[in-house]
Design a protein around this motif. Sequence first.
Motif, short mmCIF file in Angstrom:
data_model
loop_
_atom_site.label_atom_id
_atom_site.label_comp_id
_atom_site.label_asym_id
_atom_site.label_seq_id
_atom_site.Cartn_x
_atom_site.Cartn_y
_atom_site.Cartn_z
N ARG A 407 0.80 -1.22 0.00
CA ARG A 407 0.00 0.00 0.00
C ARG A 407 0.84 1.27 0.00
NH1 ARG A 407 -0.55 2.16 4.72
NH2 ARG A 407 -2.62 3.02 4.42
N ARG A 408 2.13 1.17 0.30
CA ARG A 408 2.94 2.39 0.42
C ARG A 408 3.61 2.79 -0.89
NH1 ARG A 408 6.19 0.85 5.74
NH2 ARG A 408 7.09 2.92 5.57
N ARG A 465 7.17 9.12 1.08
CA ARG A 465 6.09 8.43 1.78
C ARG A 465 4.90 9.33 2.07
NH1 ARG A 465 8.28 6.06 7.09
NH2 ARG A 465 9.97 5.36 5.75
N VAL A 468 1.61 8.90 -0.49
CA VAL A 468 0.76 7.72 -0.66
C VAL A 468 -0.68 8.20 -0.87
CG1 VAL A 468 -0.17 5.68 0.48
CG2 VAL A 468 2.23 6.26 0.75
N PRO A 469 -1.39 7.67 -1.90
CA PRO A 469 -2.76 8.15 -2.15
C PRO A 469 -3.63 8.04 -0.91
CG PRO A 469 -2.03 6.69 -3.90
CD PRO A 469 -0.97 6.67 -2.86
N GLY A 470 -4.44 9.07 -0.63
CA GLY A 470 -5.25 9.09 0.57
C GLY A 470 -6.28 7.99 0.64
N ASP A 473 -6.51 2.68 1.24
CA ASP A 473 -7.15 1.55 1.92
C ASP A 473 -8.44 1.13 1.21
OD1 ASP A 473 -5.32 1.13 4.05
OD2 ASP A 473 -5.95 3.08 4.81
N ALA A 474 -9.15 2.11 0.68
CA ALA A 474 -10.34 1.77 -0.10
C ALA A 474 -9.95 1.00 -1.36
CB ALA A 474 -11.08 3.05 -0.49
N MET A 476 -7.28 -0.88 -1.77
CA MET A 476 -6.85 -2.22 -1.36
C MET A 476 -8.07 -3.11 -1.08
SD MET A 476 -3.65 -2.87 -1.33
CE MET A 476 -2.27 -1.93 -1.91
#
Lengths: 495, 97
Positions: A407-408, A465, A468-470, A473-474, A476
Amino acid sequence: MLAAVLAGVAAVLVLSVVVGMVRPRRYATVEQFYLAARAVPPLRNGAAISSEYTSAAACLGLAGLIATHGSQMLWYPVGAAAGFVVLLALVVAPLRRSGTYTLSDFAQWRFGSSGLRRLTTCTVLVIGLVYLVAQFHAAGVVLRLLTGLPAWGGWLAVAVPAVGIALAGGMRSVTRVQATQFWLKLVVFTGCALVLWCTWRCLAAPEPLRVAGFAGPYEGAGTLAGAGDPSLPGILTVLLACALGTMGLPHIVVRVYANPDGRSARRSIVAAQVLLGVFFLVPPLYGILGRVHVPDAHSDEVVLLLPSMMLPGAAGNVLTGLLAAGAFAAFLATSCGVLVAVGGAVSSCVSRVSVTSFRVAVAVVAVAALGMAALTSPGSSVLLVLVGFSLSAATFCPLLVLGIWWRRLTAAGVVAGFVVGGGLTLTLVYADLVGLKAGLAAAYPAAFSVPAAFVAMVVTSLVTRGRVPGNVDALMARMHWPEDRSSRQDARSSF
Amino acid sequence: MKRVTVERRPAPVGRVVLERAADPHGHDPLSVARVKAAQLRQALATVAVVLGVLVGLPLLVAALDGPTGWAVLTLAAQPLWMAIAVWQLRRAERLER
């Protein structure tokens, strides 16, 4: 023989166009154009994937390479099939669940960067053109060998129907054409191989199988940036490029979208794996026969020369005609798939998405590929296609693997990886082409460029770092959550 | 039907956000992070096996110094890939149940 060859080629062209035109549909929007493919069942989609993968390189080039470059090339079919296991394990289901159609769409969706979208589209274009030029050259070589017509006749015989099918029907008809062509190829190449093999082992003076005896390549057997190199490091480099490069081939990835969900996309890839596993048993047979019967031929000609050398008369002519038909099915299937995939990526990048811009893009890409074919001279199709694999392994493989599982990863990291991996691969291939001595790296480009691309992506992402797109998590959740566990509304609301 | 609520937060660095699956039926909760970690472990195992075979077989053949039967090994690799693919498919589907 001329009549048999022309009849075979004409039959394939007519069959493809007819299958592609059956029940043509009018699509008002691009979504309908692409979504029309959603009802494709896994086995048919698996056959279509296999069809796009078994290009001129797999049907003619591999066998020719085994004949001209020696028994070490028997590893190449092993590597060519291995890429699908890696694709299945790491990429397929999450990519399908992301709902993106092309690799460029995925890059924009995952990172929200239109600059990155343009960069990935350029890379897709380069890989697609490499593939198309390889198909056109192989078609030219085959047509000139069998009929005496000039090479550009072969280019046009592939380019024109491929553009026609791509323009006329969209995904659904392309899928149907390709599935049909795969079964044709499988039956023709397997059947002719068995007839020729039996002729050699039973009818002709049975000589001992000297597979281990033809270990070395012929004098002057060419290599291209490590591909075709029979040494152990050379073989391992090509196997690595095949295993990691398959996932980034634009025409293969597009096919995943033709399934309704991640689970059926996985099943399609397993079906393709089984079909390819059967198909890749055949090139070694032709390769061994070619080594015995037609030494010193151009590697893409070996398969088509075999029947007339081994079975003079009508039987040989019929087999040659069948093989020519199978070969043109291969050229058409891959050209069509690449045109649809690259056309889709290019059109959605340069303009507002519409069916018209897609059609213009397909035509422009085809003309560009014809121009490049005219400017270059035909080499072995496998060596050219392996350049595409190396490039894909050094760019899209890290993008997909890290983009799906880590995710990063940031857009800056992806750009760094593309510049390092893609730039290094292209530089090394160019250095090899112009005869520059770039040492060990030029001999085994993938072994250097793939790790370098991964390192560049990870390090740059860690440095940037904060970017990373805000909504990562959505994203992923969308990629990794099984569809039937969340309602449609939930999937929508996560954006 | 389970609901997944996905939280939007300003990029928590180095921390995996667990999405709580509200569970009306009393099944064990299945979070995105857990599914993803399990799938990743399985995928990496499969890729490790593939790379092991891909590097191991040519090295083995080179070390044995040319027994005539090695060409057959290259044909035997194809059923092996099919078997690994089917294994990966079954494991991946089981992890999603």
